[in-house]
Design an enzyme around this catalytic site. Structure first.
Site, PDB file in Angstrom:
ATOM      1  N   HIS A  90      23.762 -57.972   7.208  1.00  8.27           N
ATOM      2  CA  HIS A  90      24.640 -56.680   7.137  1.00  8.27           C
ATOM      3  C   HIS A  90      25.546 -56.808   5.843  1.00  8.27           C
ATOM      4  O   HIS A  90      26.273 -58.009   5.845  1.00  8.27           O
ATOM      5  CB  HIS A  90      25.287 -56.503   8.415  1.00  8.27           C
ATOM      6  CG  HIS A  90      25.741 -55.211   8.482  1.00  8.27           C
ATOM      7  ND1 HIS A  90      26.940 -54.860   7.892  1.00  8.27           N
ATOM      8  CD2 HIS A  90      25.063 -54.176   9.069  1.00  8.27           C
ATOM      9  CE1 HIS A  90      27.200 -53.484   8.266  1.00  8.27           C
ATOM     10  NE2 HIS A  90      26.236 -53.093   8.942  1.00  8.27           N
TER      11      HIS A  90
ATOM     12  N   GLU B  59      20.879 -49.745   3.764  1.00  7.53           N
ATOM     13  CA  GLU B  59      22.089 -49.143   4.019  1.00  7.53           C
ATOM     14  C   GLU B  59      22.991 -49.496   2.829  1.00  7.53           C
ATOM     15  O   GLU B  59      23.404 -50.478   2.577  1.00  7.53           O
ATOM     16  CB  GLU B  59      22.777 -50.391   4.989  1.00  7.53           C
ATOM     17  CG  GLU B  59      22.122 -50.326   6.634  1.00  7.53           C
ATOM     18  CD  GLU B  59      23.081 -50.541   7.588  1.00  7.53           C
ATOM     19  OE1 GLU B  59      22.946 -49.961   8.498  1.00  7.53           O
ATOM     20  OE2 GLU B  59      23.889 -51.707   7.433  1.00  7.53           O
TER      21      GLU B  59
HETATM   22  P1  13P Z   1      28.468 -46.250  10.026  1.00  5.73           P
HETATM   23  O1  13P Z   1      27.255 -45.567  10.932  1.00  5.73           O
HETATM   24  O2  13P Z   1      29.472 -46.461  10.770  1.00  5.73           O
HETATM   25  O3  13P Z   1      28.504 -45.995   8.619  1.00  5.73           O
HETATM   26  O4  13P Z   1      27.780 -47.709   9.932  1.00  5.73           O
HETATM   27  C1  13P Z   1      26.538 -48.187   9.504  1.00  5.73           C
HETATM   28  C2  13P Z   1      26.154 -49.574   9.876  1.00  5.73           C
HETATM   29  O5  13P Z   1      26.845 -50.427   9.328  1.00  5.73           O
HETATM   30  C3  13P Z   1      24.996 -49.767  10.491  1.00  5.73           C
HETATM   31  O6  13P Z   1      24.769 -51.236  10.757  1.00  5.73           O
END
Ligand code: 13P
Length: 260
Positions: A96, A168
């Site tokens: 992450h 992401e």
């Molecule tokens: P948000 O949905 O708060 O943008 O975060 C996404 C995330 O980091 C999920 O792992």
């Protein structure tokens, strides 16, 4: 058909009061009520076992937010894969951007975690994506492939079989502004093609999630294509009533897609 996977990443949020108030609500509203989606919850480590007791014998699974590379021993503060397995975890998020940024995790360490998780029979969720600066320099594809290649280099392409890749974009996380569906489609297709050029069967067995400012109001846009197999949701997973509505709405949108 593969079920759509929605993961609530609670990050460093929640406490016993929050969990006691909400976990039965989630259970009551979600368990066995979904036809096309699966739900998983990623609470902070300390609450995993507690929540597991509520979720036993339900369709809702548990995800861990990270794992250490060591199995046991003198590693103060760490949690091992065996411990996560012991308390009923199914998926583990690794790579992450918040761990890369705040804990200096690099592709090499992340690849070790990926291989460890896979070899221990749990499912890694590899997060990847570009920063704002990398986006501006058109480096998105290169950044994502680098992250994947590092894992292949330390193992082989088969390690990706039945795993999850979560795209992401770092700039979209917590910003309130999600990535454009065309861009998401483009990058996921690119990654899929790349993996498929190495092993077509493996590419077909990978789930692709999207994460970054997904919320109740914008989920429709993500169902314009069937390239996304699920969401990784941060902030919007903490407002439980809204989150339950989001999950149910996703299930309904998929059922409509299936009918048309
Ligand atoms: P948000 O949905 O708060 O943008 O975060 C996404 C995330 O980091 C999920 O792992």
């Amino acid at each position: 058909m593969k079920k759509f996977l929605i993961i609530a990443n609670w990050k460093l949020n929640g406490n016993l009061k929050f969990i006691n108030k909400n976990i039965n609500l989630i259970k009551k509203n979600i368990n066995n009520s979904l036809s096309f989606c699966n739900l998983s919850i990623a609470p902070p480590y300390i609450y995993i076992n507690y929540i597991n007791n509520f979720l036993k014998n339900t369709s809702i699974s548990l995800t861990a937010q990270d794992v250490d590379i060591h199995i046991k021993g003198s590693f103060t503060g760490e949690t091992s894969i065996k411990m996560l397995k012991d308390v009923g975890v199914k998926y583990i998020i690794i790579g992450h951007s918040e761990r890369r940024l705040f804990h200096n995790e690099n592709n090499n360490l992340i690849s070790k975690k990926f291989i460890l998780i896979k070899n221990n029979g749990l499912i890694p969720i590899l997060c990847l994506g570009e920063t704002k600066e990398q986006k501006a320099q058109n480096q998105t594809e290169q950044v994502c492939i680098q992250q994947i290649n590092n894992i292949i280099k330390n193992s082989n392409i088969n390690i990706f079989n039945k795993t999850i890749i979560a795209y992401e974009p770092v700039w979209a996380i917590g910003s309130g502004k999600s990535a454009d569906i065309d861009k998401i489609q483009k990058i996921i297709l690119f990654i899929k093609k790349y993996i498929s050029s190495l092993n077509n069967k493996v590419a077909k067995n990978i789930y692709f999630l999207y994460g970054g400012s997904v919320n109740y109001s914008n989920i429709e846009t993500f169902f314009k294509t069937n390239i996304i197999n699920g969401f990784l949701i941060g902030k919007a997973s903490l407002e439980i009533q809204n989150f339950i509505s989001l999950v149910k709405k996703s299930d309904k949108l998929i059922s409509l897609l299936n009918r048309s």
